[in-house]
Design a protein around this motif. Structure first.
Motif, PDB file in Angstrom:
ATOM      1  N   GLU A  25      37.016  38.618  38.573  1.00  0.00           N
ATOM      2  CA  GLU A  25      35.674  37.271  38.867  1.00  0.00           C
ATOM      3  C   GLU A  25      34.687  37.822  39.108  1.00  0.00           C
ATOM      4  O   GLU A  25      34.805  39.208  37.982  1.00  0.00           O
ATOM      5  N   PHE A  26      33.684  37.314  38.793  1.00  0.00           N
ATOM      6  CA  PHE A  26      31.767  38.154  38.690  1.00  0.00           C
ATOM      7  C   PHE A  26      31.938  39.349  39.388  1.00  0.00           C
ATOM      8  O   PHE A  26      32.030  38.373  40.998  1.00  0.00           O
ATOM      9  N   ARG A  27      31.862  39.901  39.916  1.00  0.00           N
ATOM     10  CA  ARG A  27      31.283  41.178  40.976  1.00  0.00           C
ATOM     11  C   ARG A  27      29.529  41.500  40.277  1.00  0.00           C
ATOM     12  O   ARG A  27      29.568  42.608  39.576  1.00  0.00           O
ATOM     13  N   ARG A  28      29.253  41.151  41.468  1.00  0.00           N
ATOM     14  CA  ARG A  28      27.004  41.645  41.423  1.00  0.00           C
ATOM     15  C   ARG A  28      27.089  43.185  41.623  1.00  0.00           C
ATOM     16  O   ARG A  28      26.436  43.952  41.516  1.00  0.00           O
ATOM     17  N   THR A  36      29.218  32.858  37.002  1.00  0.00           N
ATOM     18  CA  THR A  36      28.654  33.537  39.303  1.00  0.00           C
ATOM     19  C   THR A  36      29.540  31.829  39.682  1.00  0.00           C
ATOM     20  O   THR A  36      29.881  30.679  39.360  1.00  0.00           O
ATOM     21  N   LYS A  37      28.799  32.231  41.246  1.00  0.00           N
ATOM     22  CA  LYS A  37      28.969  30.856  41.787  1.00  0.00           C
ATOM     23  C   LYS A  37      28.391  29.786  41.428  1.00  0.00           C
ATOM     24  O   LYS A  37      28.658  28.559  41.236  1.00  0.00           O
ATOM     25  N   TYR A  38      28.166  29.905  40.318  1.00  0.00           N
ATOM     26  CA  TYR A  38      26.722  28.843  39.398  1.00  0.00           C
ATOM     27  C   TYR A  38      26.799  28.191  38.490  1.00  0.00           C
ATOM     28  O   TYR A  38      26.472  27.182  37.996  1.00  0.00           O
ATOM     29  N   GLY A  39      28.027  28.602  37.906  1.00  0.00           N
ATOM     30  CA  GLY A  39      28.672  28.400  37.316  1.00  0.00           C
ATOM     31  C   GLY A  39      28.116  29.388  35.504  1.00  0.00           C
ATOM     32  O   GLY A  39      28.570  28.899  34.282  1.00  0.00           O
ATOM     33  N   MET A  40      27.606  30.562  35.628  1.00  0.00           N
ATOM     34  CA  MET A  40      26.663  30.521  34.829  1.00  0.00           C
ATOM     35  C   MET A  40      28.172  31.897  34.265  1.00  0.00           C
ATOM     36  O   MET A  40      28.178  32.186  35.400  1.00  0.00           O
ATOM     37  N   ILE A  41      28.243  32.659  33.327  1.00  0.00           N
ATOM     38  CA  ILE A  41      28.225  33.257  32.356  1.00  0.00           C
ATOM     39  C   ILE A  41      27.066  34.774  32.062  1.00  0.00           C
ATOM     40  O   ILE A  41      26.136  34.419  31.324  1.00  0.00           O
ATOM     41  N   SER A  42      27.263  35.687  32.760  1.00  0.00           N
ATOM     42  CA  SER A  42      26.248  36.852  32.722  1.00  0.00           C
ATOM     43  C   SER A  42      26.621  37.090  31.533  1.00  0.00           C
ATOM     44  O   SER A  42      27.099  36.722  30.146  1.00  0.00           O
ATOM     45  N   PRO A  43      25.159  38.064  31.088  1.00  0.00           N
ATOM     46  CA  PRO A  43      24.748  38.113  29.805  1.00  0.00           C
ATOM     47  C   PRO A  43      25.887  39.516  29.071  1.00  0.00           C
ATOM     48  O   PRO A  43      26.517  39.199  27.975  1.00  0.00           O
TER      49      PRO A  43
END
Length: 237
Positions: A150-153, A192-199
């Protein structure tokens, strides 16, 4: 799924089929986790299947009929046997009567004990690397983030695999460790929860694309070794 989610998938499926040569794969998790009907079935030692009848079976048929995926990737089914999920019945319909019966492929996660036993190709377990020649098509499902799917902040730079590491995994997967059909590599990125792929995920994927532009022929047009000996030239494939 909500109506908005369904509409988004419909748009994506149509765009992939009409504007690209990409194939659509859909992930489906049959586990109910905290759903009351699932917990009831679990308490009955999965001798009842109220959750499957009410949710899982309709979901699977809807996914196939509405979106016509090229891959149906099942996961998260390890608590119950395939007889509980009705997997055999669904797969029989999928391969014989569904609108994608001539093109669809599936993995091997359709019930407890099915891993590395049944399915169109084997995933066996996450980050699967058999390290010996295989008689079946198989897939190495791995993550760019070493610690999560998952995405992890809270992730730090060292948590992400370098491009050199990812390429090494790709080459090991598709070269020596395959027999007849070859190994596939599934590279996971966590949106992310917004559906964005991080850089950082985008950078790794673009780097992989650039590498494949130069070296893709050695991947897509390769053929298997008939003998395996990793002791002579370790790290060279």
């Amino acid at each position: 799924m909500t109506l908005t989610e369904k509409a988004i998938i419909c748009e994506m499926a149509e765009a992939l089929k009409s504007k690209t040569d990409l194939h659509l794969g859909l992930y489906h998790c049959p586990e109910g986790w905290f759903h009351p009907l699932y917990l009831q079935d679990k308490a009955n030692n999965f001798t009842t299947s109220k959750f499957v009848e009410a949710q899982i079976t309709p979901e699977l048929y809807e996914l196939v009929n509405n979106y016509k995926p090229d891959i149906v990737w099942s996961d998260g089914e390890w608590e119950a046997p395939d007889t509980y999920y009705g997997s055999k019945e669904f797969l029989a319909w999928l391969y014989n009567d569904s609108p994608v019966k001539d093109t669809v492929v599936t993995n091997d996660r359709w019930g407890d004990g099915d891993h590395c036993q049944h399915g169109g190709y084997w995933t066996c377990h996450d980050r699967y690397n058999p390290e010996v020649l295989q008689p079946r098509k198989w897939e190495n499902s791995m993550t760019i983030d070493r610690k999560s799917w998952e995405f992890r902040r809270k992730a730090v730079l060292d948590d992400y695999r370098t491009m050199k590491e990812i390429i090494a995994i790709l080459v090991e997967t598709v070269s020596v460790f395959f027999y007849r059909c070859g190994g596939n590599l599934l590279i996971n990125v966590g949106p992310t929860k917004y559906g964005m792929i991080s850089p950082i995920f985008e950078e790794r994927l673009r780097q992989m694309g650039e590498w494949l532009k130069v070296n893709g022929e050695a991947v897509y047009a390769s053929s298997p070794l008939l003998a395996q000996n990793d002791t002579v030239t370790p790290g060279v494939w």
